[in-house]
Design a protein around this motif. Structure first.
Motif, PDB file in Angstrom:
ATOM      1  N   UNK A 200       0.827  -1.209   0.000  1.00 39.55           N
ATOM      2  CA  UNK A 200       0.000   0.000   0.000  1.00 39.55           C
ATOM      3  C   UNK A 200       0.858   1.254   0.000  1.00 39.55           C
ATOM      4  N   UNK A 201       0.494   2.224  -0.828  1.00 37.54           N
ATOM      5  CA  UNK A 201       1.221   3.487  -0.838  1.00 37.54           C
ATOM      6  C   UNK A 201       1.067   4.162   0.514  1.00 37.54           C
ATOM      7  N   UNK A 202       2.111   4.812   0.943  1.00 38.90           N
ATOM      8  CA  UNK A 202       2.106   5.452   2.260  1.00 38.90           C
ATOM      9  C   UNK A 202       0.993   6.485   2.373  1.00 38.90           C
ATOM     10  N   UNK A 203       0.684   7.152   1.261  1.00 39.01           N
ATOM     11  CA  UNK A 203      -0.302   8.232   1.309  1.00 39.01           C
ATOM     12  C   UNK A 203      -1.468   7.941   0.375  1.00 39.01           C
ATOM     13  N   UNK A 204      -1.949   6.684   0.343  1.00 44.20           N
ATOM     14  CA  UNK A 204      -2.967   6.296  -0.629  1.00 44.20           C
ATOM     15  C   UNK A 204      -4.349   6.813  -0.273  1.00 44.20           C
ATOM     16  N   UNK A 205      -4.612   7.045   0.989  1.00 44.46           N
ATOM     17  CA  UNK A 205      -5.958   7.436   1.395  1.00 44.46           C
ATOM     18  C   UNK A 205      -6.264   8.863   0.952  1.00 44.46           C
ATOM     19  N   UNK A 206      -7.520   9.089   0.578  1.00 44.90           N
ATOM     20  CA  UNK A 206      -7.947  10.428   0.236  1.00 44.90           C
ATOM     21  C   UNK A 206      -7.858  10.788  -1.226  1.00 44.90           C
ATOM     22  N   UNK A 207      -7.406   9.877  -2.087  1.00 48.84           N
ATOM     23  CA  UNK A 207      -7.349  10.123  -3.523  1.00 48.84           C
ATOM     24  C   UNK A 207      -8.438   9.310  -4.209  1.00 48.84           C
ATOM     25  N   UNK A 208      -9.361   9.992  -4.842  1.00 49.15           N
ATOM     26  CA  UNK A 208     -10.474   9.316  -5.502  1.00 49.15           C
ATOM     27  C   UNK A 208      -9.970   8.370  -6.574  1.00 49.15           C
ATOM     28  N   UNK A 209     -10.584   7.190  -6.640  1.00 50.72           N
ATOM     29  CA  UNK A 209     -10.318   6.174  -7.663  1.00 50.72           C
ATOM     30  C   UNK A 209      -8.932   5.543  -7.544  1.00 50.72           C
ATOM     31  N   UNK A 210      -8.246   5.744  -6.417  1.00 54.46           N
ATOM     32  CA  UNK A 210      -6.897   5.201  -6.268  1.00 54.46           C
ATOM     33  C   UNK A 210      -6.863   3.681  -6.323  1.00 54.46           C
TER      34      UNK A 210
ATOM     35  N   UNK B 198       0.887  10.882  -6.112  1.00 56.76           N
ATOM     36  CA  UNK B 198       2.242  11.420  -6.199  1.00 56.76           C
ATOM     37  C   UNK B 198       2.362  12.700  -5.374  1.00 56.76           C
ATOM     38  N   UNK B 199       1.363  13.554  -5.472  1.00 57.68           N
ATOM     39  CA  UNK B 199       1.417  14.808  -4.711  1.00 57.68           C
ATOM     40  C   UNK B 199       1.274  14.582  -3.215  1.00 57.68           C
TER      41      UNK B 199
END
Length: 206
Positions: free
Chosen positions: A41-51, A71-72
């Motif tokens: 899991x990406x460290x900052x995956x939460x909060x990005x729609x359609x991730x 990425x951002x």
């Protein structure tokens, strides 16, 4: 499912391309050291729609926005300025993802920076990440962040702009599942680098 990623980085409009990709097909990951990158899991995956949506069925626009968001979030977590989507880099990246799938060749080609220039983006610095066999935005960004060279492109403080291209098919012979991704990074000619903080990039991979 097999997966693959590669990256390039380039400095200056007349500078030679610095290819950190190894020539051997068996060593498909430059500094990542393996041909298969775990889809952690990406460290900052939460909060990005359609991730977590599969590129096999999702609209390109949704996938592109999700990758840029992820990425951002990785950059923001390291106190780096965000990247802004650029339609010229989107065009360059999309054409290359499509070209890799149609040609069955997983490569940056002879001159990735020339492709970016041909799309109308006059660059002072440019980089590129590619990947195939990662079905979701979350998985491809996690794969890139787990590889030193790809992570360094993502956390490079020099870049201001980014473009993303997604083809829902893999590059035949290199991956067994969707999709194929290209991400082009750039700093436009005449623009200053938004940051000089190389610390996060030097800490790659994450």
């Amino acid at each position: 499912m097999t997966r693959d990623t590669r990256f390039y980085v380039c400095r200056g409009p007349a500078a030679p391309i610095i290819a950190r990709v190894r020539a051997s097909i068996a060593a498909l990951l430059a500094t990542a050291a393996a041909a298969i990158v775990p889809a952690a899991p990406a460290q900052a995956a939460h909060g990005c729609a359609h991730a977590n949506r599969s590129a096999a069925s999702a609209p390109t626009g949704e996938m592109r926005a999700a990758v840029v968001c992820l990425v951002n979030r990785e950059r923001a977590a390291q106190h780096l300025p965000v990247l802004h989507a650029d339609h010229r880099l989107n065009h360059s990246a999309q054409r290359w993802s499509d070209a890799m799938v149609s040609s069955r060749a997983f490569t940056h080609g002879a001159n990735f920076a020339g492709r970016i220039s041909a799309a109308g983006f006059r660059w002072a610095a440019a980089g590129e990440n590619i990947a195939t066999g990662y079905p979701t935005p979350r998985q491809v960004v996690a794969g890139w962040m787990a590889s030193a060279g790809h992570c360094e492109n993502i956390l490079n403080p020099t870049y201001r702009s980014v473009g993303t291209g997604i083809n829902r098919h893999p590059v035949a012979g290199y991956a067994s599942g969707p999709a194929t991704w290209t991400q082009d990074f750039g700093l436009a000619m005449g623009r200053p680098a938004p940051s000089r903080n190389w610390g996060p990039a030097h800490g790659c991979p994450y």
